[in-house]
Design an enzyme around this catalytic site. Structure first.
Site, PDB file in Angstrom:
ATOM      1  N   ASP A  88     -20.094 -10.550  26.435  1.00 28.00           N
ATOM      2  CA  ASP A  88     -19.624 -10.664  25.060  1.00 28.00           C
ATOM      3  C   ASP A  88     -20.821 -10.781  24.139  1.00 28.00           C
ATOM      4  O   ASP A  88     -21.716 -11.619  24.377  1.00 28.00           O
ATOM      5  CB  ASP A  88     -18.720 -11.887  24.890  1.00 28.00           C
ATOM      6  N   PHE A 493      -4.074  32.890  10.968  1.00 20.88           N
ATOM      7  CA  PHE A 493      -5.445  32.915  10.448  1.00 20.88           C
ATOM      8  C   PHE A 493      -6.232  34.152  10.897  1.00 20.88           C
ATOM      9  O   PHE A 493      -7.322  34.399  10.411  1.00 20.88           O
ATOM     10  CB  PHE A 493      -6.222  31.622  10.748  1.00 20.88           C
TER      11      PHE A 493
END
Length: 601
Positions: A88, A493
């Site tokens: 941690d 497209f």
């Protein structure tokens, strides 16, 4: 070199990192340690004020993370881990502990506190050694911490907010990551740089050496350990045959530290995991297909018999499936019955805001079958749609993906779920605040568009996709004022004129198409893109140098099976875009599902 004899002993042990941090994983992997990752579920709710020092808080959090994983794996896994590593990292300034910011305003408060000042970065580490006898788990814990001093430069308000808008501070202790953009904020580092990145590798290596090759007792007594338990508490770990060996045991330990590593083959944990890993996927797929997690939503706890009745399945088969899901951490099993874990409630209930149910269903009904034909794909070098859909090998890509309305909806839902998951990383990989209009080509349901307008209040986005996809889009739209800045336009497209925009986006599109189609599309985008305009490409980038991006390389096989396209590295995209007139091509590995490439015209 300090880890050489230790690694020899750890080869036959199951080592687990109780952290999802990609930085810790990278640091330990580069050191040569072999381990698996099991993120801890420990709720970090310890009262900081109850600890005498900040590092005592970090150590206790690290220990609780590691112990939670050790106990969970002992109960639910077939093999108890031998060593669990917990860590941690916290940032402290003026006695105040800074952890991860909860939002951008919190990140601003943190960075303002650090501005122009020296602060401390503490990482607490716990190494938990596990042994089991029947149902009992015995643990021995070695704890330590590392402190590094970091001095920030004097930062302007503009620079602080620019860094916050990059998105990097949001998952970092203290609101910055020194190994990435946050390094620009730092003027000086005193101590272990890797400790600031998330893991004190040097101190960890020394502790492992003490643990597995302990010093003579006389030397141990002269070493200060900062309240760490005496190393001789762990002396049984230095000899794999057991403790209590007396002088002979000590001689063997000394020999192990001064001779070559034993050559007996390691236990193939990772290989066995690969061989059997498909079974875990199929358990998840089956539970989703049968709507098990939907049956247990909203906190419901039901017996196997109750669940079997609701999903129309046998009681014995249902019970085995539920037990398998519990072993995988998807369900919780209690005396009252079975219930969803937090993970399942968040991602596996079909109607949840963050649900991946559609994506899982797509993999079960579609990708699973495709991968059974991987051998044919490798031998032939072609996609395998014709084998699983009984369509001709030369059918169009569109027809392969959308053979029916039902398949079209399933694919759309899967792409919607997946895009939502990676949209934040893509939207914040670069500062796009300079653009006021964007067009997401092949933008499907607009999931990325919604994330973009959330991040950039002045941006309007047009989603451009096939008419049959645009027709489905309304059912996927969230409610909110931001939706007014998103419009949908049907079109192809390749065939139709593209909408005008300052920024064009191709997210998860290019890898689907062969080179000739890619060049056709990029030429069209380049022609529509005005000077100063941009193109944002989002893809899982390959890393040809190190081949460490495992997910991207496996994804490239996915492409081989499904499409006529291919994956590319960041450098390949750089060359590809520059060949079509784009400049200032920048690449960001986001650490998420998709990486990002931004180029300007």
């Amino acid at each position: 070199m300090v880890l050489c004899p230790v690694l020899g002993k750890l080869l036959r042990k199951r080592v687990v990192l109780a952290s999802a941090s990609p930085r810790r994983r990278e640091i330990l992997s580069q050191a040569g340690l072999r381990f698996e990752v099991v993120p801890s579920r420990f709720k970090e709710t310890l009262e900081k004020d109850s600890f005498p020092t900040p590092y005592a808080y970090a150590i206790e959090t690290a220990k609780q993370k590691a112990l939670e994983v050790a106990h969970r794996m002992h109960v639910k896994d077939l093999r108890t881990p031998d060593v669990v590593i917990g860590a941690d990292t916290i940032v402290t300034v003026g006695g105040l502990i800074l952890e991860k910011p909860v939002d951008k305003q919190d990140a601003y408060r943190m960075l303002s506190r650090l501005n122009g000042k020296e602060h401390s970065v503490f990482t607490g580490v716990a190494i938990v050694h596990c042994s089991s006898a029947g149902d009992w788990l015995e643990t021995k814990v070695l704890e330590f911490h590392e402190e590094t001093k970091v001095k920030f430069s004097e930062l302007s308000e503009e620079l602080i907010w620019e860094y916050i808008h990059s998105g990097e501070p949001m998952d970092k202790a203290g609101g910055y990551g020194i190994q990435a953009l946050g390094g620009m904020l730092v003027e000086r580092v005193s101590g272990d740089f890797l400790n600031v990145a998330g893991f004190p590798l040097n101190h960890f290596c020394k502790k492992l050496a003490e643990l597995y090759c302990p010093l003579p007792h006389e030397a141990v007594r002269r070493v200060e350990h900062d309240s760490i338990p005496s190393v001789d508490t762990f002396e049984d770990l230095s000899n794999e045959e057991g403790s209590g060996q007396g002088k002979a045991g000590g001689d063997r330990t000394e020999a192990a530290c001064n001779s070559t590593v034993e050559t007996s083959p390691p236990f193939p944990t990772e290989l066995l995991d690969l061989i059997k890993g498909f079974r875990r996927s199929k358990v998840l797929f089956t539970a989703c297909k049968l709507k098990v997690f939907d049956t247990l939503k909203n906190g419901a706890v039901l017996t196997a018999e109750d669940v079997a009745g609701k999903i129309n399945a046998s009681v014995c088969g249902t019970e085995q499936l539920l037990d398998a899901c519990a072993a995988l951490g998807l369900l919780e099993r209690t005396e009252r019955g079975y219930g969803n874990t937090e993970l399942a409630s968040l991602y596996l209930v079909s109607e949840g805001e963050h649900s991946l149910h559609g994506f899982v269903t797509h993999y079960n009904d579609h990708i699973w079958d495709l991968f059974t034909h991987l051998e044919s794909a490798v031998q032939e070098g072609t996609n395998q749609f014709h084998r699983v859909s009984r369509r001709r090998a030369d059918d169009s890509f569109k027809d392969s993906f959308y053979p029916s309305k039902e398949a079209q909806l399933q694919f759309t839902r899967a792409m919607h779920d997946l895009t939502k998951l990676g949209a934040h990383a893509v939207a914040t990989a670069f500062d796009l605040s300079g653009f006021t209009s964007a067009c997401d080509l092949g933008g499907c349901t607009g999931a990325l568009a919604h994330r973009l307008v959330q991040e950039y209040p002045h941006l309007k986005v047009t989603v451009f996709d096939l008419p049959e996809i645009i027709e489905l889009a309304p059912s996927f739209q969230p409610v909110g004022q931001q939706a007014a800045r998103i419009s949908f336009m049907p079109g192809d497209f390749f065939k139709d004129r593209l909408p005008e925009a300052e920024l064009y986006i191709l997210s998860g599109i290019i890898h689907d198409w062969p080179d000739d189609k890619v060049h056709q599309l990029l030429s069209k985008v380049s022609e529509c893109c005005k000077p100063g305009g941009g193109l944002l490409v989002a893809e899982a980038l390959l890393d040809e140098e190190q081949r460490t991006l495992r997910g991207a390389w496996v994804q490239s096989l996915n492409v081989l099976l499904q499409t006529p396209g291919c994956g590319r590295s960041g450098e390949e995209y750089r060359r590809l875009l520059m060949a079509h007139g784009f400049q200032d091509v920048r690449v960001v590995h986001t650490g998420g599902l998709l990486d990002a490439v931004l180029a300007t015209r």
